[in-house]
Write an enzyme that holds these catalytic residues in place. Structure first.
Site, mmCIF file in Angstrom:
data_model
loop_
_atom_site.group_PDB
_atom_site.id
_atom_site.type_symbol
_atom_site.label_atom_id
_atom_site.label_comp_id
_atom_site.label_asym_id
_atom_site.label_seq_id
_atom_site.Cartn_x
_atom_site.Cartn_y
_atom_site.Cartn_z
ATOM 1 C CG PHE A 196 -12.291 -8.471 11.075
ATOM 2 C CD1 PHE A 196 -12.992 -9.650 10.895
ATOM 3 C CD2 PHE A 196 -11.993 -7.710 9.968
ATOM 4 C CE1 PHE A 196 -13.373 -10.071 9.635
ATOM 5 C CE2 PHE A 196 -12.363 -8.110 8.703
ATOM 6 C CZ PHE A 196 -13.054 -9.288 8.532
ATOM 7 C CE LYS A 216 -10.529 4.588 7.942
ATOM 8 N NZ LYS A 216 -10.318 3.255 7.345
ATOM 9 C CB THR A 226 -12.717 0.172 4.928
ATOM 10 O OG1 THR A 226 -11.464 0.865 4.982
ATOM 11 C CG2 THR A 226 -12.882 -0.660 6.190
ATOM 12 C CB THR A 248 -15.803 1.293 12.036
ATOM 13 O OG1 THR A 248 -14.834 0.301 11.715
ATOM 14 C CG2 THR A 248 -16.427 0.991 13.382
ATOM 15 C CG HIS A 282 -9.534 5.839 11.689
ATOM 16 N ND1 HIS A 282 -10.882 6.115 11.800
ATOM 17 C CD2 HIS A 282 -9.395 4.504 11.911
ATOM 18 C CE1 HIS A 282 -11.527 4.984 12.067
ATOM 19 N NE2 HIS A 282 -10.655 3.988 12.138
ATOM 20 C CG HIS A 283 -3.834 5.645 10.967
ATOM 21 N ND1 HIS A 283 -3.506 5.530 9.649
ATOM 22 C CD2 HIS A 283 -4.659 4.603 11.242
ATOM 23 C CE1 HIS A 283 -4.085 4.461 9.145
ATOM 24 N NE2 HIS A 283 -4.801 3.876 10.094
ATOM 25 C CB SER A 307 -16.894 -1.969 8.506
ATOM 26 O OG SER A 307 -17.707 -2.117 9.651
#
Ligand SMILES: NC(=O)c1ccc[n+]([C@@H]2O[C@H](COP(=O)([O-])OP(=O)(O)OC[C@H]3O[C@@H](n4cnc5c(N)ncnc54)[C@H](O)[C@@H]3O)[C@@H](O)[C@H]2O)c1
Length: 238
Positions: free
Chosen positions: A103, A139, A77, A146, A135-136, A101
């Site tokens: 799957f 990132k 991304t 997304t 997110h973690h 972005s």
């Protein structure tokens, strides 16, 4: 199917596990330590390549694969400002390209629900819409790819929002995306429509990376032997 894996981090390892379980062979593994091995000669051993590295490296890797004419699934991304150049290179060389972005099958269903909800909400101006993604902490990009896809889907229908911002909304036409970084979240996305009367909220929560990895392998199975540009909607038949 013979797979070239480009990026052997959290996602690359998760994809390897799923690919082996599904009876595929990994014939080339590229990571930062052997990036020079990403050559047309090495790629020619594979039926399809899967790229999950990150925002800084993705475009260069994509162009090498396009120039080599190999079908390529891209999960990295934060590089989509270069997408048109990648698609042009794909058409020129007769390669195949599938960029997503996200799957995971669940998120792709969530994308369809998000589009439908935005269409339903469009006439109802009393509701204000905003997005949140979690997110973690490793990132690298924010907002998540997304979240950008979700925001673009909202913007396509909710015309009093003209663009997304990665902050709280300052102006009424700002579509707010709040990004939070909390370990070990693999990815949570929420869209909320709020009014004085009620809220409507839809949320997707990934419990682990298996959904992304499985979707990427499904995409690779779909793409092998093809030429041209495809999306996850083609893979899932939406
Ligand atoms: N599309 C999706 O469904 C989805 C899902 C999860 C993550 N992602 C994205 O995938 C990317 C990778 O995520 P991750 O969690 O595996 O990250 P990660 O940091 O765990 O792994 C990335 C790997 O790429 C390697 N790398 C960096 N530069 C490279 C280069 N030039 N050539 C080869 N390898 C290189 C790194 O050494 C590392 O091992 C990120 O952009 C992330 O946002 C996408």
């Amino acid at each position: 199917m013979k797979i070239a894996l480009i990026g052997y981090g959290k996602m690359g390892k998760a994809i390897e596990e799923i690919a082996l379980q599904r009876g595929h062979e990994i014939v080339l593994t590229i990571d930062i330590s052997n990036a020079a091995d990403l050559t047309a000669a090495n790629l020619s051993k594979a039926d399809v390549a899967i790229e999950f590295t990150g925002p800084e490296s993705a475009f260069g890797n994509v162009m090498k694969c396009m120039e080599a004419g190999i079908p390529l699934v891209v999960g990295s991304t934060g590089w989509l400002q270069h997408l048109q150049d990648a698609e042009a290179a794909c058409k020129k060389s007769g390669a195949a390209l599938l960029v997503a972005s996200n799957f995971s099958v669940g998120v792709n269903i969530f994308f369809e629900i998000n589009k439908k909800l935005a269409q339903l909400m469009a006439p109802h101006k009393d509701y204000d819409v905003a997005l949140e993604e979690i997110h973690h902490t490793q990132k690298k990009d924010a907002p998540s790819g997304t979240a950008i896809t979700l925001a673009e889907q909202v913007l396509a229908s909710i015309k009093n929002k003209t663009h997304w911002v990665n902050t709280a909304a300052v102006n009424p036409d700002d579509l707010s995306i709040i990004s939070k970084r909390i370990d070990p979240a693999p990815g949570t996305h929420t869209i909320t429509y709020s009014s004085a009367i009620d809220d409507i909220e839809i949320r997707h929560t990934a419990h682990n990376r298996k959904g992304f990895a499985t979707g990427a392998v499904l995409a690779a199975e779909f793409l092998a032997g093809k030429k041209g540009i495809y999306t996850m909607s083609d893979v899932l038949g939406f």
